[in-house]
Enzyme design. Structure first.
Site, PDB file in Angstrom:
ATOM      1  CE  LYS A  46      89.692   5.522  74.424  1.00  0.00           C
ATOM      2  NZ  LYS A  46      88.748   4.443  74.075  1.00  0.00           N
ATOM      3  CG  LEU A 165      86.094  -6.189  83.672  1.00  0.00           C
ATOM      4  CD1 LEU A 165      85.587  -4.796  83.956  1.00  0.00           C
ATOM      5  CD2 LEU A 165      87.527  -6.123  83.192  1.00  0.00           C
ATOM      6  NE  ARG A 166      83.120  -7.615  91.011  1.00  0.00           N
ATOM      7  CZ  ARG A 166      83.529  -7.824  92.263  1.00  0.00           C
ATOM      8  NH1 ARG A 166      82.707  -7.636  93.263  1.00  0.00           N
ATOM      9  NH2 ARG A 166      84.762  -8.216  92.527  1.00  0.00           N
ATOM     10  CG  PHE A 264      74.077  -7.952  92.622  1.00  0.00           C
ATOM     11  CD1 PHE A 264      75.385  -8.108  93.043  1.00  0.00           C
ATOM     12  CD2 PHE A 264      73.838  -7.151  91.518  1.00  0.00           C
ATOM     13  CE1 PHE A 264      76.430  -7.490  92.387  1.00  0.00           C
ATOM     14  CE2 PHE A 264      74.874  -6.525  90.851  1.00  0.00           C
ATOM     15  CZ  PHE A 264      76.177  -6.698  91.289  1.00  0.00           C
ATOM     16  CB  ALA A 267      66.197  -1.964  98.150  1.00  0.00           C
ATOM     17  N   GLY A 272      72.532   1.022  87.087  1.00  0.00           N
ATOM     18  CA  GLY A 272      72.894   1.823  85.916  1.00  0.00           C
ATOM     19  C   GLY A 272      74.205   1.303  85.387  1.00  0.00           C
ATOM     20  CB  CYS A 275      77.425  -3.884  81.918  1.00  0.00           C
ATOM     21  SG  CYS A 275      79.115  -3.714  81.367  1.00  0.00           S
ATOM     22  CE  LYS A 278      76.906  -2.459  76.585  1.00  0.00           C
ATOM     23  NZ  LYS A 278      77.169  -3.698  75.912  1.00  0.00           N
ATOM     24  CE  LYS A 337      80.929  -0.713  90.002  1.00  0.00           C
ATOM     25  NZ  LYS A 337      80.994  -2.162  89.909  1.00  0.00           N
TER      26      LYS A 337
HETATM   27  C1  UDX Z   1      78.285  -5.509  85.901  1.00  0.00           C
HETATM   28  C2  UDX Z   1      78.484  -6.980  86.290  1.00  0.00           C
HETATM   29  O1  UDX Z   1      78.468  -7.084  87.716  1.00  0.00           O
HETATM   30  C3  UDX Z   1      79.794  -7.499  85.728  1.00  0.00           C
HETATM   31  O2  UDX Z   1      79.938  -8.869  86.024  1.00  0.00           O
HETATM   32  C4  UDX Z   1      79.785  -7.304  84.219  1.00  0.00           C
HETATM   33  O3  UDX Z   1      81.008  -7.721  83.657  1.00  0.00           O
HETATM   34  C5  UDX Z   1      79.556  -5.833  83.869  1.00  0.00           C
HETATM   35  O4  UDX Z   1      78.338  -5.389  84.494  1.00  0.00           O
HETATM   36  P1  UDX Z   1      79.262  -3.190  86.754  1.00  0.00           P
HETATM   37  O5  UDX Z   1      78.441  -2.540  85.690  1.00  0.00           O
HETATM   38  O6  UDX Z   1      80.688  -2.766  86.946  1.00  0.00           O
HETATM   39  O7  UDX Z   1      79.328  -4.763  86.522  1.00  0.00           O
HETATM   40  O8  UDX Z   1      78.513  -2.924  88.127  1.00  0.00           O
HETATM   41  P2  UDX Z   1      77.784  -3.774  89.251  1.00  0.00           P
HETATM   42  O9  UDX Z   1      78.646  -3.830  90.437  1.00  0.00           O
HETATM   43  O10 UDX Z   1      77.222  -5.023  88.730  1.00  0.00           O
HETATM   44  O11 UDX Z   1      76.571  -2.772  89.576  1.00  0.00           O
HETATM   45  C6  UDX Z   1      75.640  -2.432  88.563  1.00  0.00           C
HETATM   46  C7  UDX Z   1      74.613  -1.475  89.094  1.00  0.00           C
HETATM   47  O12 UDX Z   1      73.728  -2.136  89.995  1.00  0.00           O
HETATM   48  C8  UDX Z   1      75.150  -0.274  89.864  1.00  0.00           C
HETATM   49  O13 UDX Z   1      74.439   0.876  89.473  1.00  0.00           O
HETATM   50  C9  UDX Z   1      74.875  -0.615  91.314  1.00  0.00           C
HETATM   51  O14 UDX Z   1      74.723   0.523  92.111  1.00  0.00           O
HETATM   52  C10 UDX Z   1      73.571  -1.391  91.188  1.00  0.00           C
HETATM   53  N1  UDX Z   1      73.334  -2.321  92.290  1.00  0.00           N
HETATM   54  C11 UDX Z   1      74.176  -3.364  92.503  1.00  0.00           C
HETATM   55  C12 UDX Z   1      72.202  -2.153  93.101  1.00  0.00           C
HETATM   56  O15 UDX Z   1      71.409  -1.227  92.911  1.00  0.00           O
HETATM   57  N2  UDX Z   1      71.975  -3.063  94.095  1.00  0.00           N
HETATM   58  C13 UDX Z   1      72.793  -4.114  94.332  1.00  0.00           C
HETATM   59  O16 UDX Z   1      72.502  -4.890  95.253  1.00  0.00           O
HETATM   60  C14 UDX Z   1      73.939  -4.263  93.513  1.00  0.00           C
END
Ligand code: UDX
Length: 458
Positions: A46, A165-166, A264, A267, A272, A275, A278, A337
């Site tokens: 890495k 962070l996302r 958020f 639907a 998944g 983060c 888990k 996502k």
């Molecule tokens: C998340 C948190 O948003 C972030 O603040 C944290 O630091 C890490 O975890 P991330 O895992 O990158 O970030 O993805 P996020 O954009 O939150 O989406 C998580 C999951 O939820 C994805 O699978 C997404 O498709 C799903 N989702 C999100 C939905 O099904 N519906 C929504 O309205 C929003």
């Protein structure tokens, strides 16, 4: 010896220990802010790749930042913790805290090892700042560990600074966070971190200085809230599927209430990634250890609702095809996502693998997730393109809302498939447009799913 004024008069040098998703982004972003940064990882492969400007995962804007700061010389990488201990004034811990095999609890072995190693290697006074997501109580325990293993002539301040962070927006979220949270009992750590984040602070970003426990809980509370919000709307989609109604309109309508908000509430096949799933399991495990199981019992339901969405797609596929055995199913999307190549706990990939296991002829396509998906499930058929995947399909399942899939032309795709039947697992396509092109269009939580009455019976 650094003290509080040294930290702000001469620029502190930073290390970031752990160069995965969080660490690589943090290291490159800190270099962008003008700091000299050393990224540290135990994986020589890495480190080798990062040193050549090769990012082992997909994240928009990050490759450019990495290349830029390898050239400016502000960013370098090493496997040597001794080098990091001699170099850094502020050490960020960004290693993973994955779910333990067969348990909900977080595996803290990497974070423990990283903190112990850098505390032991530090040759001069410094600050250690944890960024990884950890169960409440970890920071206080690790501070005691630091005191035990550090060199006697070295003073080490300790802080926890969770990262929000996302994926897909990691660079933006690191450079312009919506809040900064620091848990510590050290004024020096606060001064040092205010200096590091001065750019964001000058733009008015809230800086919340608190104790260790609150800072740890802020992170898991945020993720538990987001997961709950998604499962909340998905629970309502179970109702609209049964009685008729349109989950997207319902979400829009409640989302206009500023107290609820529209974000958020999308639907679909559910959440998944590395983060949300888990973190809600680790939180339940931790409160269980604290004798507070009932407190977070609702998160068990949040998890169950989420996993039921995957079952629902599989049931719908069975109903639409009268059984999936040997049916050609095109699966669009495998990542958890869009704008990510991450397939950890991905609903899309889980559904693909389960349909394959039930005898379906599954063809998957994802713009960035093919390599990681193939590592996880080598036996699925990976198509070269969207067109390739849908060719002759009896059913199309859209499971990750990549732009390429959102803007598909139903007439063009209609000319390629065997049967014009689509399930929109993310509620992103225009029903009218697809139905006008003679598609049988179904979406999770939307009225049109009842066009086929047999689905109601499932
Ligand atoms: C998340 C948190 O948003 C972030 O603040 C944290 O630091 C890490 O975890 P991330 O895992 O990158 O970030 O993805 P996020 O954009 O939150 O989406 C998580 C999951 O939820 C994805 O699978 C997404 O498709 C799903 N989702 C999100 C939905 O099904 N519906 C929504 O309205 C929003």
């Amino acid at each position: 010896m650094k003290n509080s004024s040294d930290m702000t008069t001469s620029r502190p040098r930073l290390t970031v220990i752990g160069t995965g998703y969080l660490g690589a982004t943090h290291a490159a972003a800190m270099a962008e802010l003008g700091f000299e940064v050393m990224g540290v990882d135990v994986d020589p492969d890495k480190i080798d790749r990062l040193s050549q400007g090769i990012l082992p995962f997909h994240e928009p804007e990050l490759p450019e930042l990495l290349t830029k700061h390898l050239s400016t010389g502000r960013l370098r990488f090493t496997t040597s913790i001794e080098e990091a201990g001699a170099f850094g004034d502020i050490h960020f811990i960004a290693v993973g805290t994955p779910q333990k095999d067969g348990e909900g609890a977080a595996d803290l072995s990497y974070v423990d090892a990283a903190v112990e190693a850098i505390a032991n290697a530090a040759t001069h006074n410094c600050v250690i700042v944890g960024k990884s997501t950890v169960p409440v109580g970890t920071a206080r325990r690790l501070q005691a560990l630091v005191e035990k293993v550090k060199k006697t002539n070295v003073e080490i301040s300790f802080a926890w600074n969770p990262e929000f962070l996302r994926e897909g927006f990691a660079v933006q979220d690191t450079l312009a966070p919506d809040r900064l949270v620091v848990g510590t009992n050290s004024d020096l750590a606060i001064t040092a971190l205010r200096f590091v984040y001065q750019d964001a602070l000058s733009r008015g970003t809230p800086f919340i200085a608190t104790d260790f426990e609150t800072s740890e809980l802020v992170k898991v509370a945020a993720n538990a809230f987001l997961a709950t919000k998604i499962s909340f709307i998905n629970a309502f989609s179970e109702v609209t599927e049964k009685v008729g109604g349109d989950i997207r309109t319902l979400a829009d309508a409640i989302g206009h209430d500023a107290r609820i908000g529209r974000r958020f509430l999308n639907a679909g096949v559910g959440f998944g990634g590395g983060c949300l799933p888990k973190d809600i399991r680790a939180l339940q495990a931790r409160v269980g250890e604290l004798g507070l199981d009932h407190t977070m019992a609702f998160l068990h339901e949040v998890d169950s609702i989420n996993l039921r969405r995957r079952e629902r797609v599989i049931d719908v596929a069975h109903s639409l095809l009268n059984g999936v055995n040997e049916k050609k199913i095109a699966i669009l999307g495998t990542t958890f996502k869009p704008n990510s190549d991450d397939v950890r706990d991905s609903p899309a990939l889980d559904i693909a693998a389960r349909l394959y296991g039930q005898g379906a002829d599954v063809r998957v396509f994802d713009p960035k997730g093919m390599e990681n998906s193939a590592k996880r499930f080598p036996r699925l058929t990976y198509s070269r393109s969207l067109v390739d995947a849908v060719e002759g399909a009896d059913l199309v399942l859209l499971l990750t809302e990549w732009e390429e899939f959102r803007k598909m032309d139903p007439n063009h795709i209609g000319g390629l498939v065997g049967s014009k039947v689509i399930v929109d697992g993310r509620n992103v396509l225009d029903v009218v447009e697809w139905e006008s092109a003679d598609w049988q269009y179904h979406a999770l939580g939307r009225k049109s799913i009842h066009a086929n009455p047999s689905i109601l019976a499932t």
